[in-house]
Design a protein around this motif. Sequence first.
Motif, PDB file in Angstrom:
ATOM      1  N   TYR A  82      24.745  -1.863 -12.577  1.00 19.78           N
ATOM      2  CA  TYR A  82      25.421  -1.402 -13.795  1.00 19.78           C
ATOM      3  C   TYR A  82      24.430  -1.329 -14.951  1.00 19.78           C
ATOM      4  CZ  TYR A  82      30.122  -1.831 -11.815  1.00 19.78           C
ATOM      5  OH  TYR A  82      31.257  -1.670 -11.071  1.00 19.78           O
ATOM      6  N   VAL A  83      23.609  -2.365 -15.085  1.00 17.05           N
ATOM      7  CA  VAL A  83      22.643  -2.413 -16.188  1.00 17.05           C
ATOM      8  C   VAL A  83      21.665  -1.254 -16.108  1.00 17.05           C
ATOM      9  CG1 VAL A  83      20.709  -3.705 -17.162  1.00 17.05           C
ATOM     10  CG2 VAL A  83      22.827  -4.855 -16.658  1.00 17.05           C
ATOM     11  N   LYS A  84      21.181  -0.965 -14.905  1.00 13.73           N
ATOM     12  CA  LYS A  84      20.255   0.165 -14.747  1.00 13.73           C
ATOM     13  C   LYS A  84      20.902   1.451 -15.244  1.00 13.73           C
ATOM     14  CE  LYS A  84      18.084  -1.821 -10.685  1.00 13.73           C
ATOM     15  NZ  LYS A  84      18.100  -1.780  -9.229  1.00 13.73           N
ATOM     16  N   GLY A  85      22.162   1.656 -14.869  1.00 12.00           N
ATOM     17  CA  GLY A  85      22.870   2.860 -15.303  1.00 12.00           C
ATOM     18  C   GLY A  85      23.047   2.918 -16.809  1.00 12.00           C
ATOM     19  N   VAL A  86      23.417   1.794 -17.402  1.00 11.46           N
ATOM     20  CA  VAL A  86      23.607   1.724 -18.852  1.00 11.46           C
ATOM     21  C   VAL A  86      22.291   2.005 -19.564  1.00 11.46           C
ATOM     22  CG1 VAL A  86      24.087   0.139 -20.778  1.00 11.46           C
ATOM     23  CG2 VAL A  86      25.602   0.180 -18.791  1.00 11.46           C
ATOM     24  N   LYS A  87      21.218   1.346 -19.132  1.00  8.00           N
ATOM     25  CA  LYS A  87      19.924   1.535 -19.793  1.00  8.00           C
ATOM     26  C   LYS A  87      19.431   2.972 -19.652  1.00  8.00           C
ATOM     27  CE  LYS A  87      16.863  -1.768 -19.339  1.00  8.00           C
ATOM     28  NZ  LYS A  87      16.039  -2.798 -18.682  1.00  8.00           N
ATOM     29  N   ASP A  88      19.605   3.558 -18.474  1.00  5.92           N
ATOM     30  CA  ASP A  88      19.204   4.958 -18.277  1.00  5.92           C
ATOM     31  C   ASP A  88      20.003   5.895 -19.183  1.00  5.92           C
ATOM     32  OD1 ASP A  88      17.381   4.218 -16.353  1.00  5.92           O
ATOM     33  OD2 ASP A  88      18.594   4.893 -14.646  1.00  5.92           O
ATOM     34  N   ALA A  89      21.306   5.656 -19.278  1.00  9.66           N
ATOM     35  CA  ALA A  89      22.180   6.538 -20.051  1.00  9.66           C
ATOM     36  C   ALA A  89      21.919   6.460 -21.559  1.00  9.66           C
ATOM     37  CB  ALA A  89      23.644   6.206 -19.772  1.00  9.66           C
ATOM     38  N   LEU A  90      21.542   5.286 -22.049  1.00 13.24           N
ATOM     39  CA  LEU A  90      21.399   5.105 -23.500  1.00 13.24           C
ATOM     40  C   LEU A  90      20.000   5.401 -24.028  1.00 13.24           C
ATOM     41  CD1 LEU A  90      23.656   1.986 -24.086  1.00 13.24           C
ATOM     42  CD2 LEU A  90      24.249   4.404 -24.042  1.00 13.24           C
ATOM     43  N   VAL A 123      34.000  -0.405 -19.340  1.00 11.47           N
ATOM     44  CA  VAL A 123      32.709  -1.037 -19.548  1.00 11.47           C
ATOM     45  C   VAL A 123      32.544  -1.189 -21.054  1.00 11.47           C
ATOM     46  CG1 VAL A 123      30.212  -0.827 -19.283  1.00 11.47           C
ATOM     47  CG2 VAL A 123      31.716   0.000 -17.463  1.00 11.47           C
ATOM     48  N   GLU A 124      32.309  -2.410 -21.507  1.00 19.55           N
ATOM     49  CA  GLU A 124      32.078  -2.677 -22.928  1.00 19.55           C
ATOM     50  C   GLU A 124      30.596  -2.979 -23.117  1.00 19.55           C
ATOM     51  OE1 GLU A 124      34.648  -5.871 -24.148  1.00 19.55           O
ATOM     52  OE2 GLU A 124      36.455  -4.669 -23.864  1.00 19.55           O
ATOM     53  N   SER A 171      26.606   7.298  -9.300  1.00 26.02           N
ATOM     54  CA  SER A 171      25.680   6.793 -10.305  1.00 26.02           C
ATOM     55  C   SER A 171      25.418   7.853 -11.379  1.00 26.02           C
ATOM     56  CB  SER A 171      24.371   6.367  -9.632  1.00 26.02           C
ATOM     57  OG  SER A 171      23.418   6.004 -10.578  1.00 26.02           O
ATOM     58  N   ARG A 172      25.176   9.086 -10.955  1.00 22.64           N
ATOM     59  CA  ARG A 172      24.942  10.184 -11.910  1.00 22.64           C
ATOM     60  C   ARG A 172      26.154  10.385 -12.805  1.00 22.64           C
ATOM     61  NH1 ARG A 172      23.238  13.082  -7.420  1.00 22.64           N
ATOM     62  NH2 ARG A 172      25.066  14.424  -7.596  1.00 22.64           N
ATOM     63  N   ASP A 173      27.351  10.359 -12.210  1.00 21.97           N
ATOM     64  CA  ASP A 173      28.582  10.547 -12.987  1.00 21.97           C
ATOM     65  C   ASP A 173      28.772   9.425 -14.004  1.00 21.97           C
ATOM     66  OD1 ASP A 173      29.030  12.817 -11.479  1.00 21.97           O
ATOM     67  OD2 ASP A 173      30.635  11.939 -10.252  1.00 21.97           O
ATOM     68  N   PHE A 174      28.489   8.186 -13.593  1.00 24.87           N
ATOM     69  CA  PHE A 174      28.605   7.028 -14.480  1.00 24.87           C
ATOM     70  C   PHE A 174      27.664   7.187 -15.674  1.00 24.87           C
ATOM     71  CE2 PHE A 174      27.126   2.590 -15.466  1.00 24.87           C
ATOM     72  CZ  PHE A 174      28.314   2.106 -15.986  1.00 24.87           C
ATOM     73  N   LYS A 202      26.560   8.464 -21.344  1.00 25.45           N
ATOM     74  CA  LYS A 202      25.766   9.240 -22.300  1.00 25.45           C
ATOM     75  C   LYS A 202      26.691   9.995 -23.269  1.00 25.45           C
ATOM     76  CE  LYS A 202      21.835  10.718 -20.979  1.00 25.45           C
ATOM     77  NZ  LYS A 202      20.440  11.012 -21.160  1.00 25.45           N
ATOM     78  N   LEU A 203      27.751  10.603 -22.720  1.00 23.87           N
ATOM     79  CA  LEU A 203      28.713  11.318 -23.565  1.00 23.87           C
ATOM     80  C   LEU A 203      29.418  10.369 -24.526  1.00 23.87           C
ATOM     81  CD1 LEU A 203      30.439  13.807 -21.080  1.00 23.87           C
ATOM     82  CD2 LEU A 203      28.956  14.376 -23.005  1.00 23.87           C
ATOM     83  N   ALA A 204      29.886   9.241 -24.007  1.00 23.31           N
ATOM     84  CA  ALA A 204      30.580   8.265 -24.852  1.00 23.31           C
ATOM     85  C   ALA A 204      29.642   7.700 -25.918  1.00 23.31           C
ATOM     86  CB  ALA A 204      31.147   7.145 -23.989  1.00 23.31           C
ATOM     87  N   ALA A 205      28.411   7.397 -25.538  1.00 23.48           N
ATOM     88  CA  ALA A 205      27.442   6.820 -26.478  1.00 23.48           C
ATOM     89  C   ALA A 205      27.031   7.820 -27.553  1.00 23.48           C
ATOM     90  CB  ALA A 205      26.213   6.325 -25.725  1.00 23.48           C
ATOM     91  N   SER A 206      27.023   9.100 -27.210  1.00 19.99           N
ATOM     92  CA  SER A 206      26.597  10.106 -28.186  1.00 19.99           C
ATOM     93  C   SER A 206      27.535  10.133 -29.397  1.00 19.99           C
ATOM     94  CB  SER A 206      26.486  11.485 -27.539  1.00 19.99           C
ATOM     95  OG  SER A 206      27.750  11.944 -27.144  1.00 19.99           O
ATOM     96  N   LYS A 207      28.771   9.670 -29.224  1.00 20.64           N
ATOM     97  CA  LYS A 207      29.716   9.578 -30.353  1.00 20.64           C
ATOM     98  C   LYS A 207      29.316   8.457 -31.308  1.00 20.64           C
ATOM     99  CE  LYS A 207      33.531  11.329 -27.620  1.00 20.64           C
ATOM    100  NZ  LYS A 207      34.808  11.006 -26.968  1.00 20.64           N
ATOM    101  N   HIS A 208      28.478   7.540 -30.848  1.00 21.11           N
ATOM    102  CA  HIS A 208      28.042   6.391 -31.657  1.00 21.11           C
ATOM    103  C   HIS A 208      26.545   6.444 -31.940  1.00 21.11           C
ATOM    104  CE1 HIS A 208      31.970   4.602 -30.958  1.00 21.11           C
ATOM    105  NE2 HIS A 208      31.841   4.992 -29.704  1.00 21.11           N
TER     106      HIS A 208
END
Length: 113
Positions: A69-77, A103-104, A7-10, A15-21
Amino acid sequence: MYDPKKSRDFKHYLKLAASKHRPKQLIEGPISLEVKVYKPILKSFSKKKKAAAEAGQLRPTTKPDVDNYVKGVKDALKNVIWKDDSQVVDLHISKWYSETPRVEITIMPIDEK
């Protein structure tokens, strides 16, 4: 609170991918969020089952659950794209099979008038 390594790795990867956007300013209003998870097609699938999976006729019913998945996405963004998870007022998530697992994520600010 314990967060498993997967979960942490995901979250870290997202977070890294989103930081580009990252927007110049964090989104502050209500948001519509769509998450499509494409899981790898299993090697054990027959050609017929593989074709059905690619066509979207066969969907993954394995763990993790879509809400994880949603929890991870929301936490990361959070604090990368938007200020707070509570801004997500419209949510759609789905799991699919694909030869190219990914993941899109689609984020749409909702106009308040």
